[in-house]
Design a protein around this motif. Structure first.
Motif, mmCIF file in Angstrom:
data_model
loop_
_atom_site.group_PDB
_atom_site.id
_atom_site.type_symbol
_atom_site.label_atom_id
_atom_site.label_comp_id
_atom_site.label_asym_id
_atom_site.label_seq_id
_atom_site.Cartn_x
_atom_site.Cartn_y
_atom_site.Cartn_z
ATOM 1 N N GLY A 103 0.791 -1.220 0.000
ATOM 2 C CA GLY A 103 0.000 0.000 0.000
ATOM 3 C C GLY A 103 0.824 1.271 0.000
ATOM 4 O O GLY A 103 0.301 2.350 -0.268
ATOM 5 N N VAL A 104 2.120 1.178 0.316
ATOM 6 C CA VAL A 104 2.991 2.353 0.296
ATOM 7 C C VAL A 104 3.776 2.324 -1.008
ATOM 8 O O VAL A 104 4.832 1.695 -1.107
ATOM 9 C CB VAL A 104 3.940 2.382 1.515
ATOM 10 N N SER A 105 3.218 2.955 -2.042
ATOM 11 C CA SER A 105 3.764 2.899 -3.412
ATOM 12 C C SER A 105 3.853 1.471 -3.914
ATOM 13 O O SER A 105 4.674 1.158 -4.779
ATOM 14 C CB SER A 105 5.134 3.585 -3.496
ATOM 15 N N ASP A 106 3.057 0.590 -3.381
ATOM 16 C CA ASP A 106 2.967 -0.804 -3.799
ATOM 17 C C ASP A 106 1.499 -1.224 -3.741
ATOM 18 O O ASP A 106 0.690 -0.578 -3.051
ATOM 19 C CB ASP A 106 3.801 -1.712 -2.883
ATOM 20 N N PRO A 107 1.114 -2.302 -4.428
ATOM 21 C CA PRO A 107 -0.280 -2.751 -4.404
ATOM 22 C C PRO A 107 -0.767 -3.019 -2.983
ATOM 23 O O PRO A 107 0.001 -3.425 -2.107
ATOM 24 C CB PRO A 107 -0.240 -4.042 -5.227
ATOM 25 N N GLY A 108 -2.044 -2.795 -2.764
ATOM 26 C CA GLY A 108 -2.637 -3.041 -1.452
ATOM 27 C C GLY A 108 -3.827 -2.161 -1.167
ATOM 28 O O GLY A 108 -4.827 -2.599 -0.589
ATOM 29 N N TYR A 109 -3.762 -0.904 -1.592
ATOM 30 C CA TYR A 109 -4.826 0.059 -1.271
ATOM 31 C C TYR A 109 -6.181 -0.377 -1.818
ATOM 32 O O TYR A 109 -7.197 -0.326 -1.119
ATOM 33 C CB TYR A 109 -4.452 1.434 -1.829
ATOM 34 N N ARG A 110 -6.209 -0.816 -3.069
ATOM 35 C CA ARG A 110 -7.473 -1.188 -3.701
ATOM 36 C C ARG A 110 -8.155 -2.331 -2.945
ATOM 37 O O ARG A 110 -9.360 -2.323 -2.709
ATOM 38 C CB ARG A 110 -7.237 -1.586 -5.164
ATOM 39 N N LEU A 111 -7.367 -3.326 -2.546
ATOM 40 C CA LEU A 111 -7.927 -4.465 -1.826
ATOM 41 C C LEU A 111 -8.386 -4.052 -0.429
ATOM 42 O O LEU A 111 -9.440 -4.502 0.044
ATOM 43 C CB LEU A 111 -6.893 -5.584 -1.724
ATOM 44 N N VAL A 112 -7.627 -3.212 0.230
ATOM 45 C CA VAL A 112 -8.009 -2.762 1.574
ATOM 46 C C VAL A 112 -9.351 -2.031 1.540
ATOM 47 O O VAL A 112 -10.235 -2.293 2.362
ATOM 48 C CB VAL A 112 -6.916 -1.863 2.182
ATOM 49 N N THR A 113 -9.514 -1.115 0.592
ATOM 50 C CA THR A 113 -10.768 -0.367 0.535
ATOM 51 C C THR A 113 -11.945 -1.290 0.224
ATOM 52 O O THR A 113 -13.029 -1.130 0.790
ATOM 53 C CB THR A 113 -10.690 0.746 -0.517
ATOM 54 N N ALA A 114 -11.731 -2.266 -0.659
ATOM 55 C CA ALA A 114 -12.801 -3.207 -0.974
ATOM 56 C C ALA A 114 -13.154 -4.051 0.247
ATOM 57 O O ALA A 114 -14.335 -4.316 0.523
ATOM 58 C CB ALA A 114 -12.387 -4.099 -2.142
ATOM 59 N N ALA A 115 -12.145 -4.478 0.995
ATOM 60 C CA ALA A 115 -12.379 -5.284 2.191
ATOM 61 C C ALA A 115 -13.105 -4.477 3.261
ATOM 62 O O ALA A 115 -14.039 -4.967 3.908
ATOM 63 C CB ALA A 115 -11.048 -5.805 2.731
#
Length: 286
Positions: A103-115
């Motif tokens: 999530g810090v300049s890497d994938p993760g944000y999209r999944l976190v918000t969906a979860a």
């Protein structure tokens, strides 16, 4: 639960785990345990994850084995939907990146918000990040700072101009082959004498921290630079923000009256007052 409608109590847990940014020995016991207990692991680079697990002496998923899937920028949207399905079906999902925190300049944000929107529990196994590691090694103020990620490939000058008056210490990521051009653009936007630090290969064998004015760092980076790079730049001097265009123009005029050519006078004024050269140029021609 209502028939056909999943109950949040039956959902799995989404865990974001920070991997060491360099040394395997920096991995905490909780991270190693999470890797061994995970049923589903989403990794930015599955090959590097397996290499890390081998060096750390960890069996991904333990005796039963984990389902390891790739999760990177190009497939983030599609994979996030798939992983959300795992979570709402009751499976725990562990997300890791090559190094640092997801999530810090890497994938993760999209999944976190969906979860979060789906009511899935989200937690973290905290770990190191190059942002704060570089910040504390830079020798620049740490009481207030901001993270700006990777500077844009297009519109770099405009983005930096927007940050010229930022008073907090700024932290950037940059690729080694673009470092020289970015530092030169920062010297133009923030002033050649603005203090900065380039942190390379943090916590690794060839760790290096170079500190100095942006102009000096830009000259150094014009050569070959390798490895992971984090750039830390001092915030704007509050006193500089209080100077009016008339003050800047007057300072240039004083140098010109002493026989200094205008272009050189503008450069010297920008350097002496710690303001971007463009700001001095605009003040003179206004």
């Amino acid at each position: 639960m209502t028939a056909g409608v999943p109950d949040a109590a039956d959902f799995g847990t989404l865990t974001l785990a920070g991997l060491p940014i360099g040394q395997v020995d920096d991995a905490p016991p909780r991270l190693l345990r999470a890797l061994e207990e995970a049923g589903v692991i989403a990794a930015e680079d599955t090959r590097r994850l397996r290499q890390f697990a081998a060096r750390a002496g960890v069996r991904l998923g333990g005796d039963t084995g984990a389902r390891v899937v790739s999760y990177y920028d190009a497939n983030e949207a599609r994979r996030a939907e798939e992983l959300l399905g795992d979570l709402t079906s009751g499976r725990d999902v562990l997300v890791v990146t090559d190094a640092g925190m997801p999530g810090v300049s890497d994938p993760g944000y999209r999944l976190v918000t969906a979860a979060v929107d789906a009511g899935v529990r989200v937690t973290s196994v905290p770990g190191p990040t190059a942002v704060t590691t570089a910040l504390v090694l830079s020798g620049l103020p740490t009481d207030r700072f901001c993270f700006e990620g990777f500077p844009p490939r297009k519109g770099l000058a405009n983005r930096l101009a927007d940050l010229a008056d930022e008073r907090r210490t700024m932290v950037f990521f940059e690729s080694p082959h673009r470092l020289g051009a970015t530092l030169a653009a920062m010297a133009e936007a923030f002033g050649a004498d603005r203090r900065a630090a380039v942190c390379r290969e943090l916590t690794k064998t060839y760790e290096e921290v170079r500190r100095g004015p942006l102009s000096d760092l830009a000259a150094w980076a014009a050569g070959e630079v390798r490895g992971e790079v984090t750039v830390v730049v001092a915030g704007a001097d509050p006193a500089a923000a209080e100077r009016t265009p008339a003050d800047l123009a007057a300072a240039v005029a004083d140098r010109e009256s002493a026989g200094v050519p205008r272009r050189q006078a503008i450069q010297e004024t920008a350097r002496a007052l710690g303001v971007p050269k463009r700001e001095v140029y605009d003040a003179v021609h206004r």
